[in-house]
Design a protein around this motif. Structure first.
Motif, PDB file in Angstrom:
ATOM      1  N   ALA A 199      -1.959   5.259   1.398  1.00  0.00           N
ATOM      2  CA  ALA A 199      -1.831   3.881   1.879  1.00  0.00           C
ATOM      3  C   ALA A 199      -2.981   3.524   2.821  1.00  0.00           C
ATOM      4  O   ALA A 199      -3.522   2.412   2.751  1.00  0.00           O
ATOM      5  CB  ALA A 199      -0.483   3.698   2.581  1.00  0.00           C
TER       6      ALA A 199
ATOM      7  N   ARG B  78      -9.181  10.383  -0.231  1.00  0.00           N
ATOM      8  CA  ARG B  78      -8.796  10.710  -1.609  1.00  0.00           C
ATOM      9  C   ARG B  78      -9.213  12.141  -1.976  1.00  0.00           C
ATOM     10  O   ARG B  78      -8.502  12.822  -2.724  1.00  0.00           O
ATOM     11  CB  ARG B  78      -9.378   9.692  -2.578  1.00  0.00           C
ATOM     12  CG  ARG B  78      -8.715   8.326  -2.465  1.00  0.00           C
ATOM     13  CD  ARG B  78      -9.146   7.374  -3.560  1.00  0.00           C
ATOM     14  NE  ARG B  78      -8.399   6.129  -3.454  1.00  0.00           N
ATOM     15  CZ  ARG B  78      -7.185   5.927  -3.945  1.00  0.00           C
ATOM     16  NH1 ARG B  78      -6.571   6.929  -4.571  1.00  0.00           N
ATOM     17  NH2 ARG B  78      -6.590   4.775  -3.813  1.00  0.00           N
TER      18      ARG B  78
ATOM     19  N   TYR C  34      -6.015   2.815   0.793  1.00  0.00           N
ATOM     20  CA  TYR C  34      -5.995   1.430   0.293  1.00  0.00           C
ATOM     21  C   TYR C  34      -6.424   0.463   1.393  1.00  0.00           C
ATOM     22  O   TYR C  34      -7.178  -0.494   1.147  1.00  0.00           O
ATOM     23  CB  TYR C  34      -4.600   1.057  -0.203  1.00  0.00           C
ATOM     24  CG  TYR C  34      -4.240   1.614  -1.555  1.00  0.00           C
ATOM     25  CD1 TYR C  34      -4.926   1.218  -2.704  1.00  0.00           C
ATOM     26  CD2 TYR C  34      -3.205   2.534  -1.702  1.00  0.00           C
ATOM     27  CE1 TYR C  34      -4.594   1.726  -3.951  1.00  0.00           C
ATOM     28  CE2 TYR C  34      -2.867   3.059  -2.943  1.00  0.00           C
ATOM     29  CZ  TYR C  34      -3.571   2.651  -4.058  1.00  0.00           C
ATOM     30  OH  TYR C  34      -3.239   3.155  -5.287  1.00  0.00           O
TER      31      TYR C  34
ATOM     32  N   ALA D 286       2.195   1.551  -3.520  1.00  0.00           N
ATOM     33  CA  ALA D 286       1.111   1.934  -4.429  1.00  0.00           C
ATOM     34  C   ALA D 286       0.772   3.409  -4.255  1.00  0.00           C
ATOM     35  O   ALA D 286       0.559   4.142  -5.237  1.00  0.00           O
ATOM     36  CB  ALA D 286      -0.121   1.071  -4.174  1.00  0.00           C
ATOM     37  N   GLY D 287       0.735   3.881  -2.987  1.00  0.00           N
ATOM     38  CA  GLY D 287       0.478   5.294  -2.737  1.00  0.00           C
ATOM     39  C   GLY D 287       1.584   6.175  -3.282  1.00  0.00           C
ATOM     40  O   GLY D 287       1.329   7.257  -3.833  1.00  0.00           O
TER      41      GLY D 287
ATOM     42  N   TRP E  57       0.833  -1.213   0.000  1.00  0.00           N
ATOM     43  CA  TRP E  57       0.000   0.000   0.000  1.00  0.00           C
ATOM     44  C   TRP E  57       0.862   1.255   0.000  1.00  0.00           C
ATOM     45  O   TRP E  57       0.522   2.232  -0.671  1.00  0.00           O
ATOM     46  CB  TRP E  57      -0.920  -0.014   1.216  1.00  0.00           C
ATOM     47  CG  TRP E  57      -1.971  -1.081   1.154  1.00  0.00           C
ATOM     48  CD1 TRP E  57      -2.494  -1.650   0.025  1.00  0.00           C
ATOM     49  CD2 TRP E  57      -2.628  -1.716   2.253  1.00  0.00           C
ATOM     50  NE1 TRP E  57      -3.428  -2.604   0.350  1.00  0.00           N
ATOM     51  CE2 TRP E  57      -3.534  -2.667   1.707  1.00  0.00           C
ATOM     52  CE3 TRP E  57      -2.545  -1.585   3.635  1.00  0.00           C
ATOM     53  CZ2 TRP E  57      -4.339  -3.470   2.516  1.00  0.00           C
ATOM     54  CZ3 TRP E  57      -3.348  -2.384   4.431  1.00  0.00           C
ATOM     55  CH2 TRP E  57      -4.234  -3.308   3.873  1.00  0.00           C
TER      56      TRP E  57
ATOM     57  N   GLU F  92       1.151   6.310  -7.078  1.00  0.00           N
ATOM     58  CA  GLU F  92      -0.022   7.091  -7.456  1.00  0.00           C
ATOM     59  C   GLU F  92       0.231   8.586  -7.272  1.00  0.00           C
ATOM     60  O   GLU F  92      -0.126   9.401  -8.137  1.00  0.00           O
ATOM     61  CB  GLU F  92      -1.220   6.647  -6.620  1.00  0.00           C
ATOM     62  CG  GLU F  92      -2.513   7.352  -7.000  1.00  0.00           C
ATOM     63  CD  GLU F  92      -3.718   6.830  -6.239  1.00  0.00           C
ATOM     64  OE1 GLU F  92      -4.719   7.569  -6.137  1.00  0.00           O
ATOM     65  OE2 GLU F  92      -3.657   5.679  -5.733  1.00  0.00           O
TER      66      GLU F  92
ATOM     67  N   ALA G  29     -12.206   5.842   2.655  1.00  0.00           N
ATOM     68  CA  ALA G  29     -11.264   5.872   1.530  1.00  0.00           C
ATOM     69  C   ALA G  29     -11.561   7.052   0.611  1.00  0.00           C
ATOM     70  O   ALA G  29     -10.639   7.768   0.171  1.00  0.00           O
ATOM     71  CB  ALA G  29     -11.327   4.556   0.756  1.00  0.00           C
TER      72      ALA G  29
ATOM     73  N   GLU H 264     -10.170   0.608   1.841  1.00  0.00           N
ATOM     74  CA  GLU H 264     -10.848  -0.158   0.792  1.00  0.00           C
ATOM     75  C   GLU H 264     -10.752  -1.657   1.081  1.00  0.00           C
ATOM     76  O   GLU H 264     -11.702  -2.412   0.840  1.00  0.00           O
ATOM     77  CB  GLU H 264     -10.226   0.177  -0.561  1.00  0.00           C
ATOM     78  CG  GLU H 264     -10.506   1.612  -1.025  1.00  0.00           C
ATOM     79  CD  GLU H 264      -9.653   2.032  -2.202  1.00  0.00           C
ATOM     80  OE1 GLU H 264      -8.765   1.245  -2.604  1.00  0.00           O
ATOM     81  OE2 GLU H 264      -9.853   3.143  -2.720  1.00  0.00           O
ATOM     82  N   HIS H 265      -9.604  -2.078   1.600  1.00  0.00           N
ATOM     83  CA  HIS H 265      -9.393  -3.500   1.896  1.00  0.00           C
ATOM     84  C   HIS H 265     -10.371  -4.006   2.944  1.00  0.00           C
ATOM     85  O   HIS H 265     -10.869  -5.136   2.840  1.00  0.00           O
ATOM     86  CB  HIS H 265      -7.951  -3.707   2.366  1.00  0.00           C
ATOM     87  CG  HIS H 265      -7.636  -5.097   2.802  1.00  0.00           C
ATOM     88  ND1 HIS H 265      -7.486  -6.143   1.928  1.00  0.00           N
ATOM     89  CD2 HIS H 265      -7.462  -5.626   4.049  1.00  0.00           C
ATOM     90  CE1 HIS H 265      -7.218  -7.252   2.587  1.00  0.00           C
ATOM     91  NE2 HIS H 265      -7.204  -6.966   3.877  1.00  0.00           N
TER      92      HIS H 265
END
Length: 410
Positions: free
Chosen positions: A363, A381, A366, A234-235, A231, A238, A377, A369-370
């Motif tokens: 992160a 954002r 994410y 990924a963050g 995460w 992004e 989430a 969302e998990h």
């Protein structure tokens, strides 16, 4: 009914892995006096340090003997080894109250950090807990020697020292704990400072872990460190793409009558393509971008080689229209590339330090969302988008290295 044959005994340290060898395999002796019934064996276990035994450990004795083509195996019993001069306590139903306290270098309590207690060889997990607001965790443990690891990366056999979790470095991982009756032990760690040039990968993971513990304490132990690492990266990717920060410039040489060119790096988005004519090699000529539909329409009109005026990107391939008519002319591609994953705990994202905290927010988004917290989430954002928009509009922000486009607030 018979004495049997091939008697064997194996003494095992309780809690060792299933594949561990016995500590000792002493030889049983048949008791031959007439007063003993058939099949009575005695075995002497010399529980000495030379034979591999250790004080504070418990051992199990297994035995077998072959009788009438059968080989029954039995647990004969258990015994504990204590140091010379120490008092003996029955190995049955031992349960001492053990209080562990974790404090930082300022002697402040360290709350909300997971810990795991294992046997001295770290082959068996004995207990798991989370420190309370006073940095304490209360457990029930038998007498013995244990290893304690703090932080999310608390797996047995992991690297010693610099364990990470909840905004702290646990330099003692694994900490040694000796339990003898009711026991209290205090360990120390070091708080991670964020008052510096930015957040390292290690600090980012620690902050995400702490946010998860505070937001979903009942789920924190079910989220492995590998998820947090994914995460965070990924963050990072992004946010890097939102900021268009990891820019690169690639030069390609034209080939006569060739329209497609592989871009030799991971470019997520092509921002600008310029062409240099041999007749004016220092004058860049910007090419206009085309969508796939526009590209197909152009190709339907004509495809004779000539001076390129347009381009289309599809994945890692750049298409020029029209195809160049000469070899060796220069095409320059500016694009947003994919940054490499953060790996080492001391690595740091390349963009400004004041934006590093947004990686933590992404992160945690994410993570939300998990676990199905979609509203949280989305809220995170929206906050991130607003911050990035303000950064884009900040006209004083200048990015002027040779491999980056200047940001002028437009």
């Amino acid at each position: 009914a018979a004495d049997g044959s091939s008697p064997a005994v194996a003494v095992r340290r309780c809690g060792d892995s299933a594949s561990a060898d016995p500590v000792l395999t002493p030889t049983p002796v048949l008791l031959s006096a007439s007063a003993y019934p058939n099949g009575c064996y005695e075995v002497a276990v010399e529980a000495t340090e030379e034979n591999g035994f250790a004080a504070g450990e418990t051992y199990a004795v297994f035995a077998t003997v072959s009788v009438d083509d059968e080989d029954p195996v039995g647990l004969i019993g258990e015994f504990a080894v204590v140091a010379e001069g120490a008092s003996y306590t029955s190995v049955t139903n031992i349960a001492n109250v053990v209080t562990l306290t974790m404090r930082d270098e300022n002697n402040d309590p360290v709350p909300g950090v997971r810990l795991a207690v294992r046997n001295s060889s770290e082959t068996t997990l004995v207990a798991v807990a989370i420190t309370d607001e006073d940095g304490r965790a209360e457990l029930q443990l038998d007498d013995g020697t244990y290893k304690v690891r703090y932080g999310p990366a608390y797996a047995a056999g992991g690297p010693e020292g610099r364990g990470l979790g909840g905004g702290y470095w646990f330099d003692g991982n694994p900490y040694t704990l000796v339990v003898s009756g009711a026991t209290e032990a205090t360990f120390s760690c070091q708080a991670i400072s964020t008052a510096d040039a930015g957040l390292t990968y290690g600090k980012l993971k620690a902050m995400v872990h702490q946010a998860i513990i505070r937001t979903w304490p009942e789920l924190a132990r079910l989220i492995p460190m590998t998820f947090i690492e994914e995460w965070v990266n990924a963050g990072y990717h992004e946010l890097d793409l939102k900021l268009k920060w990891s820019r690169t410039k690639v030069q390609l040489e034209t080939k006569a009558s060739t329209a497609n060119y592989a871009i030799p790096t991971t470019v997520r988005e092509v921002e600008e393509v310029v062409w240099y004519d041999d007749d004016a090699p220092t004058v860049p000529v910007p090419l206009a971008p085309l969508s796939l539909r526009q590209w197909l329409a152009k190709m339907a009109e004509a495809n004779d080689p000539g001076r390129p005026t347009h381009y289309m990107q599809h994945g890692s391939v750049l298409y020029l229209y029209p195809a160049p008519e000469d070899d060796g002319e220069v095409i320059e591609v500016w694009g947003v590339m994919e940054p490499s994953n953060l790996v080492g705990d001391e690595e740091m994202p390349g963009f400004p330090a004041n934006l590093h905290i947004l990686i933590v927010d992404l992160a945690v988004a994410y993570a939300a969302e998990h676990v199905g917290e979609l509203a949280l989430a989305q809220s995170l954002r929206r906050h991130i988008e607003a911050t990035v928009h303000a950064e884009r509009m900040e006209t004083t922000t200048v990015r002027n290295s040779v491999e980056r486009l200047r940001h002028d607030g437009i």
